[in-house]
Design an enzyme around this catalytic site. Structure first.
Site, PDB file in Angstrom:
ATOM      1  N   ARG A  33     -29.626  -0.739  -5.482  1.00 32.26           N
ATOM      2  CA  ARG A  33     -30.552  -1.693  -4.845  1.00 32.26           C
ATOM      3  C   ARG A  33     -31.879  -1.793  -5.615  1.00 32.26           C
ATOM      4  O   ARG A  33     -32.547  -2.825  -5.577  1.00 32.26           O
ATOM      5  CB  ARG A  33     -30.795  -1.281  -3.375  1.00 32.26           C
ATOM      6  CG  ARG A  33     -31.471  -2.377  -2.527  1.00 32.26           C
ATOM      7  CD  ARG A  33     -31.422  -2.009  -1.053  1.00 32.26           C
ATOM      8  NE  ARG A  33     -31.924  -3.045  -0.164  1.00 32.26           N
ATOM      9  CZ  ARG A  33     -33.132  -3.000   0.436  1.00 32.26           C
ATOM     10  NH1 ARG A  33     -33.933  -1.975   0.245  1.00 32.26           N
ATOM     11  NH2 ARG A  33     -33.513  -3.976   1.232  1.00 32.26           N
ATOM     12  N   ILE A  59     -35.146  -9.527   0.411  1.00 26.40           N
ATOM     13  CA  ILE A  59     -33.855  -8.867   0.250  1.00 26.40           C
ATOM     14  C   ILE A  59     -33.545  -8.291   1.629  1.00 26.40           C
ATOM     15  O   ILE A  59     -34.412  -7.695   2.273  1.00 26.40           O
ATOM     16  CB  ILE A  59     -33.882  -7.774  -0.855  1.00 26.40           C
ATOM     17  CG1 ILE A  59     -32.508  -7.071  -0.979  1.00 26.40           C
ATOM     18  CG2 ILE A  59     -34.972  -6.729  -0.644  1.00 26.40           C
ATOM     19  CD1 ILE A  59     -32.402  -6.137  -2.203  1.00 26.40           C
ATOM     20  N   SER A  60     -32.326  -8.503   2.104  1.00 29.61           N
ATOM     21  CA  SER A  60     -31.989  -8.095   3.474  1.00 29.61           C
ATOM     22  C   SER A  60     -32.054  -6.570   3.647  1.00 29.61           C
ATOM     23  O   SER A  60     -31.890  -5.808   2.689  1.00 29.61           O
ATOM     24  CB  SER A  60     -30.584  -8.563   3.827  1.00 29.61           C
ATOM     25  OG  SER A  60     -30.523  -9.965   3.840  1.00 29.61           O
ATOM     26  N   GLN A  61     -32.229  -6.174   4.900  1.00 26.13           N
ATOM     27  CA  GLN A  61     -32.246  -4.757   5.264  1.00 26.13           C
ATOM     28  C   GLN A  61     -30.832  -4.181   5.042  1.00 26.13           C
ATOM     29  O   GLN A  61     -29.838  -4.788   5.476  1.00 26.13           O
ATOM     30  CB  GLN A  61     -32.612  -4.670   6.742  1.00 26.13           C
ATOM     31  CG  GLN A  61     -32.724  -3.270   7.273  1.00 26.13           C
ATOM     32  CD  GLN A  61     -32.810  -3.255   8.805  1.00 26.13           C
ATOM     33  OE1 GLN A  61     -32.903  -4.302   9.438  1.00 26.13           O
ATOM     34  NE2 GLN A  61     -32.754  -2.074   9.375  1.00 26.13           N
TER      35      GLN A  61
END
Ligand code: SAH
Length: 218
Positions: A33, A59-61
């Site tokens: 990530r 950016i998504s969790q």
């Protein structure tokens, strides 16, 4: 920077928060990530939170990415790559694309902001993903050429699921989409029973950036 401990901690945290599928936990563990986040936030790359990626997007969790992936692949426990073609709306930096690429033959992803689509392409190349196709296009209109998908995932919220997306889903396929406005959103899971029939399940409350119409070049 060595992210080994941070990756292990994140995987453990997601497991404690209820992610059960070991394949999803493994995908979270082994997807770097830190290659997807803005360098300013690199020290927080493995925290379970969304982070800015520029252009007012995020950016998504990781928990949400893991949960949506788990929902899409559920029921296919015995197969390594259970899905054929999967469509994602909202490529962003490409993190969810990278996770899903492990569970399907090919992931197709649409992004309305040109610069993000390019950035995602660089990120995916950098980490060695090769079963993907990205397009700079408005996802509310579906994949621009006629095509059916085994699963569709929206990573931006919209009040109502676009008809075009429902029609591009194979019978038997699943579609996941956050529905609602900026204050109240719920995750919807649709299973396509026939050409016109969908079995709808309303899941958790979520918070996504909005799905907007039109594409922009910056
Ligand atoms: N999938 C990303 C989430 C990115 S945030 C991740 O893994 O982190 C959601 C993205 O959806 C944003 O980049 C936004 O620009 C994009 N988006 C919003 N509306 C869209 C639309 N109509 N078509 C395509 N992308 C859209």
């Amino acid at each position: 920077m060595n992210f080994e401990f941070a990756k292990k901690d994140l995987t453990k945290e997601l497991s404690q928060k209820g992610i059960r599928d070991p394949r999803v936990l493994e995908a979270i563990y082994s997807t770097p990530r830190h290659e997807f986040v803005d360098p300013t936030f690199i020290s927080r790359a493995y925290q379970d939170m969304s982070l800015p990626i520029g252009y007012q997007q995020t950016i998504s969790q990781p928990f949400v990415v893991a949960k949506m992936t788990e929902l899409l692949i559920h029921g296919n426990l015995l197969e390594e790559r259970p899905l054929g073609a999967v469509l994602e709306i909202g490529t962003g930096c490409g993190y969810q694309t990278a996770i899903l690429s492990r569970f399907c033959r090919k992931i197709f992803s649409l992004e309305r902001i040109e610069a993000l689509s390019k950035k995602a392409e660089d990120n995916l190349k950098k980490i060695g993903v090769n079963n993907y196709q990205l397009r700079w296009s408005d996802g509310t209109l579906g994949w621009p050429t006629p095509k059916k998908f085994d699963a569709i995932i929206c990573t931006a919220a919209i009040p109502e699921i676009p008809k075009k997306l429902k029609s591009q889903l194979q019978i038997g396929g699943k579609l996941i989409c956050p529905c609602g406005d900026s204050k109240d959103q719920k995750l919807f899971l649709l299973e396509k029973a026939s050409k016109e029939e969908f079995v709808e399940t309303i899941l958790d409350s979520v918070l996504f950036v909005p799905m907007l119409q039109g594409k922009i070049s910056e």
